[in-house]
Design an enzyme around this catalytic site. Structure first.
Site, PDB file in Angstrom:
ATOM      1  N   ARG A 226      15.670 -32.914  -5.594  1.00  0.00           N
ATOM      2  CA  ARG A 226      14.381 -32.541  -5.107  1.00  0.00           C
ATOM      3  C   ARG A 226      13.860 -31.051  -5.640  1.00  0.00           C
ATOM      4  O   ARG A 226      14.714 -30.330  -5.871  1.00  0.00           O
ATOM      5  CB  ARG A 226      14.096 -32.664  -3.535  1.00  0.00           C
ATOM      6  CG  ARG A 226      14.772 -31.715  -2.825  1.00  0.00           C
ATOM      7  CD  ARG A 226      14.226 -30.362  -2.504  1.00  0.00           C
ATOM      8  NE  ARG A 226      14.887 -29.732  -1.734  1.00  0.00           N
ATOM      9  CZ  ARG A 226      15.273 -28.460  -2.462  1.00  0.00           C
ATOM     10  NH1 ARG A 226      15.278 -28.353  -3.747  1.00  0.00           N
ATOM     11  NH2 ARG A 226      16.019 -27.349  -1.909  1.00  0.00           N
TER      12      ARG A 226
ATOM     13  N   GLY B 219      24.240 -27.164  -8.417  1.00  0.00           N
ATOM     14  CA  GLY B 219      24.171 -25.703  -7.608  1.00  0.00           C
ATOM     15  C   GLY B 219      23.032 -24.745  -8.081  1.00  0.00           C
ATOM     16  O   GLY B 219      23.074 -23.636  -8.203  1.00  0.00           O
TER      17      GLY B 219
ATOM     18  N   GLY C  32      19.787 -25.204  -7.066  1.00  0.00           N
ATOM     19  CA  GLY C  32      18.668 -25.245  -6.177  1.00  0.00           C
ATOM     20  C   GLY C  32      17.900 -26.551  -6.272  1.00  0.00           C
ATOM     21  O   GLY C  32      16.633 -26.536  -5.884  1.00  0.00           O
TER      22      GLY C  32
ATOM     23  N   SER D 291      21.533 -30.917  -5.524  1.00  0.00           N
ATOM     24  CA  SER D 291      22.496 -31.786  -5.931  1.00  0.00           C
ATOM     25  C   SER D 291      23.547 -32.118  -4.926  1.00  0.00           C
ATOM     26  O   SER D 291      23.876 -33.198  -4.824  1.00  0.00           O
ATOM     27  CB  SER D 291      23.323 -31.012  -7.085  1.00  0.00           C
ATOM     28  OG  SER D 291      23.842 -29.828  -6.670  1.00  0.00           O
TER      29      SER D 291
ATOM     30  N   ASP E  63      15.891 -31.225   2.375  1.00  0.00           N
ATOM     31  CA  ASP E  63      16.490 -31.784   1.101  1.00  0.00           C
ATOM     32  C   ASP E  63      16.805 -33.085   1.117  1.00  0.00           C
ATOM     33  O   ASP E  63      16.712 -33.984   0.493  1.00  0.00           O
ATOM     34  CB  ASP E  63      17.662 -30.856   0.772  1.00  0.00           C
ATOM     35  CG  ASP E  63      17.502 -29.372   0.594  1.00  0.00           C
ATOM     36  OD1 ASP E  63      15.950 -29.050   0.762  1.00  0.00           O
ATOM     37  OD2 ASP E  63      18.284 -28.571   0.728  1.00  0.00           O
TER      38      ASP E  63
HETATM   39  C1  GLA Z   1      17.827 -25.064   1.669  1.00  0.00           C
HETATM   40  C2  GLA Z   1      18.005 -25.929   2.860  1.00  0.00           C
HETATM   41  C3  GLA Z   1      16.736 -26.574   3.290  1.00  0.00           C
HETATM   42  C4  GLA Z   1      15.835 -25.371   3.419  1.00  0.00           C
HETATM   43  C5  GLA Z   1      15.595 -24.543   2.236  1.00  0.00           C
HETATM   44  C6  GLA Z   1      14.872 -23.568   2.449  1.00  0.00           C
HETATM   45  O1  GLA Z   1      17.377 -26.030   0.669  1.00  0.00           O
HETATM   46  O2  GLA Z   1      19.111 -27.011   2.689  1.00  0.00           O
HETATM   47  O3  GLA Z   1      16.922 -27.202   4.703  1.00  0.00           O
HETATM   48  O4  GLA Z   1      15.787 -24.654   4.561  1.00  0.00           O
HETATM   49  O5  GLA Z   1      16.771 -24.061   2.005  1.00  0.00           O
HETATM   50  O6  GLA Z   1      13.188 -23.971   2.468  1.00  0.00           O
END
Ligand code: GLA
Length: 340
Positions: free
Chosen positions: A9, A101, A103, A106, A148
């Protein structure tokens, strides 16, 4: 043989709001992870297309042991097993088209694909997401929210999702024609992300207690009771970000991409100044992207401290970008079992 697929995502707007029951607006993307599993036995054996070392652990693995499994990617699957407690294990393989890794979730994609391959009921998407959120917390030790995993499970083709993290309701918002979403890796690894994430979450909880009102229902005027200036800024980010997510979803609905992009850039400023999860590298990349023709707004995406920046742009922008490591992402459908 069960073949399960789950997407990564990108979060368009609404960061560090999910764990206080706030609003987020992510979308599942066209990159994801596949788990192929031949069910049977009382252990899980998995090979990875990207790692010569296979994973092997027992179905009765203890919660705490999940975090010590090797290789490290297998911890996320072990976390799923520890939470889901499937009656049957299996042998198979994992492959992914996601950068690891970076962001783009994954780890959530791996958890969700593994959960479906191990028999989690697709008829209950929320339960799958909650199982995988807990698995992520066990595997990584990071007290993550649900964004996520829920996005990976519940993504809708062609749509972003407006998620209310207090009710977990999802409203699909069509991506307007003429919009492009571009993800750019900053090249900075998210080394601090785990410990700093836990610290920020603790600060948000402390700020909420000091405000005496749930941040989800608070406005800027409700924050005066927070004596500590750092906690007040953290709360201000959350409250203003929730308002931006709502305004962003409205802008997408009306096709007002200029306003949507401006809200993303305002979100970056808030993440930088009030929440302090940006870095000089991320700030510079956002500025660089905003200076490119066709880019309407940009911000860091996810936890921060490195990783990726997301930009909203007019169609055709990605092809002409003069930045490295840019990927055009498309709003895509959620996780599914491909064959059974
Ligand atoms: C990570 C966490 C999510 C969210 C984001 C920040 O991706 O897994 O739950 O808190 O950081 O928005």
């Amino acid at each position: 043989m069960i073949v399960a697929y789950a997407p990564g995502r990108v979060n368009l707007i609404g960061d560090h709001t999910d764990y206080s029951g706030g609003l987020v607006c992510p979308m599942a993307i066209q990159l994801g992870t596949t788990v192929e599993l031949e069910p049977g036995g009382d252990s899980v054996e998995l090979e990875s297309a990207d790692d010569p070392t296979p994973a092997h652990f027992s179905l009765d693995i203890a919660d705490a042991a999940a975090a010590a499994v090797r290789p490290s990617w297998a911890r996320y699957v072990a976390g799923v097993v520890a939470v889901l407690r499937p009656p049957t294990g299996g042998r198979g393989r994992v492959s992914t088209t996601l950068p690891i890794g970076a962001g783009l979730s994954s780890s959530a994609a791996l958890e969700v694909a593994a959960a479906l391959a191990l028999g989690a009921a697709t008829s209950d998407p929320l339960r799958v997401a909650q199982t995988c959120q807990r698995a992520e917390q066990l595997a990584s030790g990071v007290p993550c929210g649900i964004m996520d995993q829920l996005t990976s499970v519940a993504g809708v083709d062609g749509h972003a999702l407006l998620i209310d993290c207090s009710t977990l309701d999802r409203v699909p918002i069509p991506m307007p024609p003429g919009a492009e979403v571009i993800v750019v890796h900053s090249g900075q690894s998210r080394a601090l992300a785990g410990s700093a994430y836990a610290e920020r979450r603790g600060q948000v909880e402390a700020a909420e207690a000091a405000a005496g009102v749930p941040l989800r229902r608070a406005g800027p005027a409700d924050l005066g009771g927070i004596a500590d200036p750092t906690l007040r800024r953290r709360a201000h980010h959350v409250v203003s970000e929730n308002a931006r997510v709502r305004a962003f979803a409205d802008s997408l609905r009306t096709g007002d991409l200029t306003t949507a992009g401006a809200l993303m850039t305002e979100s970056q400023a808030s993440l930088r100044d009030d929440f302090e999860v940006s870095t000089a590298v991320l700030d510079a990349l956002v500025a660089r992207l905003n200076a490119q023709p066709g880019v309407l707004g940009a911000r860091l995406t996810g936890a921060g401290f490195g990783g990726c920046v997301v930009a909203l742009a007019e169609s055709g922008t990605a092809a002409g970008l003069t930045v490295d490591r840019a990927t055009l992402v498309r709003p895509s459908g959620g996780a599914r079992v491909l064959t059974q």
